[in-house]
Write an enzyme that holds these catalytic residues in place. Structure first.
Site, PDB file in Angstrom:
ATOM      1  N   ASP A   9       0.855  -1.178   0.000  1.00 11.01           N
ATOM      2  CA  ASP A   9       0.000   0.000   0.000  1.00 11.01           C
ATOM      3  C   ASP A   9       0.901   1.241   0.000  1.00 11.01           C
ATOM      4  O   ASP A   9       2.059   1.187   0.417  1.00 11.01           O
ATOM      5  CB  ASP A   9      -0.886  -0.033   1.248  1.00 11.01           C
ATOM      6  N   ASP A  11      -0.179   5.101   0.786  1.00  7.03           N
ATOM      7  CA  ASP A  11      -0.384   6.124   1.814  1.00  7.03           C
ATOM      8  C   ASP A  11      -0.349   5.527   3.214  1.00  7.03           C
ATOM      9  O   ASP A  11      -1.047   4.553   3.508  1.00  7.03           O
ATOM     10  CB  ASP A  11      -1.715   6.846   1.576  1.00  7.03           C
ATOM     11  N   THR A  43      -2.795   0.564  -4.694  1.00 10.59           N
ATOM     12  CA  THR A  43      -3.265   1.871  -4.269  1.00 10.59           C
ATOM     13  C   THR A  43      -4.623   2.229  -4.836  1.00 10.59           C
ATOM     14  O   THR A  43      -5.069   1.643  -5.833  1.00 10.59           O
ATOM     15  CB  THR A  43      -2.235   2.940  -4.713  1.00 10.59           C
ATOM     16  N   GLY A  44      -5.264   3.194  -4.212  1.00 12.83           N
ATOM     17  CA  GLY A  44      -6.487   3.754  -4.763  1.00 12.83           C
ATOM     18  C   GLY A  44      -6.198   4.789  -5.830  1.00 12.83           C
ATOM     19  O   GLY A  44      -7.102   5.233  -6.535  1.00 12.83           O
ATOM     20  N   LYS A 198      -8.453  -4.702  -3.866  1.00 12.57           N
ATOM     21  CA  LYS A 198      -7.020  -5.012  -3.934  1.00 12.57           C
ATOM     22  C   LYS A 198      -6.757  -6.515  -3.921  1.00 12.57           C
ATOM     23  O   LYS A 198      -5.832  -7.005  -4.569  1.00 12.57           O
ATOM     24  CB  LYS A 198      -6.284  -4.332  -2.782  1.00 12.57           C
ATOM     25  N   ASP A 221      -2.099  -0.864   5.864  1.00 12.55           N
ATOM     26  CA  ASP A 221      -2.465  -0.249   7.145  1.00 12.55           C
ATOM     27  C   ASP A 221      -3.947   0.049   7.300  1.00 12.55           C
ATOM     28  O   ASP A 221      -4.386   0.454   8.377  1.00 12.55           O
ATOM     29  CB  ASP A 221      -1.709   1.080   7.318  1.00 12.55           C
ATOM     30  N   ASN A 224      -9.102  -0.953   3.384  1.00 14.59           N
ATOM     31  CA  ASN A 224      -9.095  -1.340   1.973  1.00 14.59           C
ATOM     32  C   ASN A 224      -7.921  -2.271   1.638  1.00 14.59           C
ATOM     33  O   ASN A 224      -7.786  -2.712   0.503  1.00 14.59           O
ATOM     34  CB  ASN A 224      -9.089  -0.116   1.057  1.00 14.59           C
TER      35      ASN A 224
END
Length: 272
Positions: A9, A11, A43-44, A198, A221, A224
Site C-alpha cells: 500500500d 499512503d 493503491t487507490g 485489492k 495499514d 481497503n
C-alpha cells in the site's frame, strides 16, 4: 517457498508522515528488486498518481506491475492493462442520481487518470485529489456529453466527515451488495465494480505470474487492504495501523515513520 512478490500500500505504508519514502525503504526495495522480487504498489490512486514513486524506486519495464484504483485495474507500470473490473454509464447515472438526491458531491475516474464531475462548484477535496494524482478535472454539464462506451474505474463521494458518514450509510442501504464500497479516507467514500478490490487484483496478478499464494506478501495499514491480506501467504500490518487491522494480519512491523516496509522486506525477503 521464498517470497517472489511483495504488494505494498502507498499512503501511510510506503509513505511516511511527510508523504515521502525514507532512504532506507528506497534502498531496501531496490535490493529486493535486484534479487528478482516483484514489488507491486497497490493503491487507490491512478497510474499517474504513482509514477513518481515508481521512478524513485526504479520500478520500470513491461515485467513490473502495479494495482491501481483500489483494484479496478491490474497493469504493467508502462500502462498495459492485464485485468480490469470497471463501471459503465449506467452506473454513472445511478450514482449521480443518488448524489443528487442526497446533496453530496462526487467525481468519477476513467482508466487514463482523468477525473470527471457534473458538480458546478468543485469540492476542495476533489481539487486535492486531482493535485495529488497529477490528474486533470473535466467538468461536464451532463452524462450525455460522454461517449456511449465510456468506462470508469471508480466513483468517489467527497465531503466533510459527518456528511460522508451519512451518505455512506444510505448508499449501503440503497445498493447493498451491488458495488464494492470502501471508505478510503475520512472524506472519501469510493464505489467500484463489485469485483474490484485489492485482493482480487492481487489474485489476478498472482495467477498471471504463475505464483503460489505462499510466494506473496502484502503490507498495508487500512481497511481497503484487508482483501489484499486475505490473498497473501504472508500479511503484514504497519505499526501505525489500528488494532482492528493488526488482528487481521500474520505480523506487525514498525510504523511508517520508522521504516516499517523496509523492516518487513529485510526479514521475509532479503534474509531468506
Amino acid at each position: 517457498m521464498s517470497i517472489k512478490l511483495v504488494a505494498i500500500d502507498i499512503d501511510d505504508t510506503l509513505l511516511n508522515s511527510d508523504h515521502a519514502i525514507t532512504d532506507k525503504t528506497v534502498s531496501t526495495i531496490k535490493r529486493a528488486i535486484q534479487q528478482g522480487t516483484h514489488i507491486v504498489l497497490c493503491t487507490g490512486r491512478p497510474l499517474a498518481g504513482v509514477a513518481e514513486y515508481l521512478k524513485q524506486l526504479e520500478i520500470d519495464g513491461d515485467n513490473q506491475y502495479v494495482i491501481t484504483y483500489n483494484g479496478a485495474l491490474s497493469q504493467s507500470v508502462d500502462g498495459k492493462i492485464l485485468k480490469s473490473h470497471i463501471l459503465n454509464l449506467d452506473d454513472f447515472k445511478r450514482i449521480k442520481n443518488f448524489c443528487d438526491r442526497n446533496n453530496v458531491q462526487f467525481n468519477v475516474l476513467d482508466d487514463q487518470s482523468n477525473i470527471y464531475t457534473t458538480n458546478h462548484s468543485i469540492n476542495r477535496f476533489t481539487v486535492v485529489q486531482a493535485y495529488e494524482n497529477f490528474a486533470g478535472i473535466q467538468q461536464i454539464e451532463s452524462i450525455a456529453e460522454l461517449a456511449s462506451d465510456f468506462v470508469m474505474t471508480k466513483a468517489v463521494l467527497v465531503g466533510e466527515i459527518d456528511q460522508i458518514n451519512l451518505v455512506e450509510n444510505q448508499f449501503k442501504i440503497d445498493f447493498a451488495n451491488q458495488y464494492y464500497q470502501i471508505r478510503s479516507t475520512p472524506n472519501f467514500f469510493e464505489i467500484l465494480n463489485k469485483n474490484a478490490n485489492k485482493g482480487n487484483a492481487l489474485q489476478d496478478l498472482r495467477r498471471y505470474l504463475h505464483l503460489d499464494l505462499s510466494e506473496v506478501m502484502s503490507i498495508g495499514d487500512e481497511r481497503n487492504d484487508l482483501t489484499m491480506f486475505e490473498n497473501s501467504g504472508t500479511s503484514v500490518a504497519m505499526g501505525n495501523s489500528s488494532d482492528f487491522i493488526k488482528k487481521h494480519t500474520d505480523l506487525v512491523t514498525t510504523d511508517n515513520d520508522h521504516d516499517g516496509v523496509a523492516e518487513a522486506i529485510e526479514k521475509f525477503v532479503l534474509n531468506h
